[in-house]
Design a protein around this motif. Structure first.
Motif, PDB file in Angstrom:
ATOM      1  N   LEU A 133      -3.009   2.063   7.988  1.00  0.00           N
ATOM      2  CA  LEU A 133      -3.346   2.339   6.592  1.00  0.00           C
ATOM      3  C   LEU A 133      -3.382   3.835   6.323  1.00  0.00           C
ATOM      4  CD1 LEU A 133      -6.057  -0.392   5.982  1.00  0.00           C
ATOM      5  CD2 LEU A 133      -3.762  -0.306   4.983  1.00  0.00           C
ATOM      6  N   GLY A 170      -3.142   5.338   2.456  1.00  0.00           N
ATOM      7  CA  GLY A 170      -4.122   4.565   1.711  1.00  0.00           C
ATOM      8  C   GLY A 170      -5.478   5.242   1.649  1.00  0.00           C
ATOM      9  N   VAL A 196      -7.844   0.657  -0.464  1.00  0.00           N
ATOM     10  CA  VAL A 196      -7.823  -0.483   0.439  1.00  0.00           C
ATOM     11  C   VAL A 196      -9.227  -0.681   0.996  1.00  0.00           C
ATOM     12  CG1 VAL A 196      -6.781  -1.493   2.501  1.00  0.00           C
ATOM     13  CG2 VAL A 196      -5.459   0.098   1.118  1.00  0.00           C
ATOM     14  N   VAL A 247       0.831  -1.208   0.000  1.00  0.00           N
ATOM     15  CA  VAL A 247       0.000   0.000   0.000  1.00  0.00           C
ATOM     16  C   VAL A 247       0.865   1.258   0.000  1.00  0.00           C
ATOM     17  CG1 VAL A 247      -1.826   1.276   1.185  1.00  0.00           C
ATOM     18  CG2 VAL A 247      -1.806  -1.242   1.261  1.00  0.00           C
TER      19      VAL A 247
END
Length: 363
Positions: A104, A109, A90, A84
């Motif tokens: 994340l 992301g 995602v 990522v």
């Protein structure tokens, strides 16, 4: 309010009474006796070789598909770092583990949260998202006794996810640390075991079956991916903790882990049942899906009751909980996560009484 009086439904960790301390002490002695040179040296970035092989055998994969890490959170971080980048799409469950969202976001992301139902992620909603043009690098799925919601992914949805991943070319990250802590219902096969096209990367941990302090987790995936991540691991820390991994290996090969799992399952099964019964008795209008395993129960508070208010009122009464909003990008204002892993049966009843008083106070 003294520390002794606090009842905490906040932390997903086992209470000391269900940790096999004597078994771990004996495993440590055996580890140093069996391989003093191997466990006191730097080791290799892929982990302690005998434990790596034990994990490979457990999952029916080749050894070069396994990377043993310092806890499963580091396994997550390695995979996120590898797959990522900024702006990459995602998919996550809604709600999901708070540190998944944090990691994340830190990677930049673009997070797409898909509704979690009583039988797992809404695969119809996911398909519509994919048909709209979203092309995720990965979908993060906690299939068994999900953190925070406690739900389990059904077999039809496991198959549907595999089909979608193959069709749309994304990785399923099967984050599965709770799988062995099943105290009712039927066990489901892992998506890793069902995967025929190499779309699944599986992570798990010994945190829930041995103890959190060993900090031993692992990744299982396609050998090229594991090899690439192993190179990054070498540059990061040369090797993970060989001593802890060797102790876990001895704990596993002796069969102590199977006895430990049975102890944990029996204790947590009772705690989950008592918690569900106490909630139904003391907090009319509360809604939840009773878990088949794991550490957590997710509750929707009665109509009009806000989690922020209950959080504060509960703390004043010596009860710690986690707000539902911690596990969502947006929403969760009327939900709480309750962990029953670190509380005794006696504490649960009293804790729910206090929580009920907190709910009543803010209505």
């Amino acid at each position: 309010m003294t520390a002794e009086q606090l009842i905490s439904f906040a932390r997903g960790a086992p209470s000391l009474d269900i940790v096999d301390v004597e078994g771990l002490k004996a495993a440590a002695v055996r580890a140093f006796d069996a391989d003093p040179g191997g466990i006191t040296a730097y080791g290799t970035s892929v982990g302690y070789p005998p434990l790596r092989k034990w994990i490979a055998d457990k999952h029916g994969v080749s050894v070069n598909q396994v990377l043993v890490t310092n806890g499963s959170l580091q396994a997550d971080a390695f995979l996120f770092d590898y797959l990522v980048g900024p702006g990459d799409a995602v998919v996550v469950e809604r709600p999901t583990y708070d540190r998944t969202l944090l990691n994340l976001r830190n990677r930049g992301g673009e997070i797409h949260a898909v509704t979690l139902q009583p039988d797992g992620i809404d695969t119809d909603e996911l398909r519509k998202l994919l048909e709209s043009g979203v092309r995720p690098k990965l979908a993060h799925i906690i299939p068994n006794y999900q953190n925070p919601a406690g739900v389990t992914l059904s077999m039809p949805k496991r198959e549907a996810l595999l089909e979608l991943a193959t069709e749309y070319g994304f990785t399923i990250f099967e984050d599965d640390p709770y799988v062995d802590i099943r105290f009712r219902g039927e066990a489901q096969p892992s998506m890793l075991s069902l995967d025929e096209t190499g779309v699944v990367v599986h992570a798990s941990s010994f945190t829930k079956t041995v103890c959190p302090g060993v900090r031993v987790g692992y990744l299982v995936g396609p050998a090229p991916l594991i090899g690439d991540i192993a190179k990054r691991a070498t540059n990061l820390y040369i090797s993970p903790g060989m001593v802890a991994q060797a102790i876990v290996h001895q704990f596993c090969v002796s069969g102590d882990i199977d006895r430990s799992i049975e102890t944990v399952k029996a204790a947590l099964g009772e705690r989950a049942r008592v918690l569900a019964a106490a909630l139904r008795e003391h907090i009319p209008g509360v809604r939840f899906t009773e878990p088949d395993g794991g550490y957590f129960l997710w509750i929707e508070l009665p109509e009009g009751v806000r989690a922020d208010d209950v959080f504060t009122a509960a703390a004043e009464r010596g009860v710690a909980v986690v707000k539902g909003s911690d596990f969502l990008i947006e929403g969760g204002e009327h939900a709480l996560r309750l962990a029953y892993s670190a509380v005794t049966v006696e504490q649960i009843e009293e804790g729910v009484r206090r929580l009920a008083a907190a709910v009543q106070a803010v209505r």
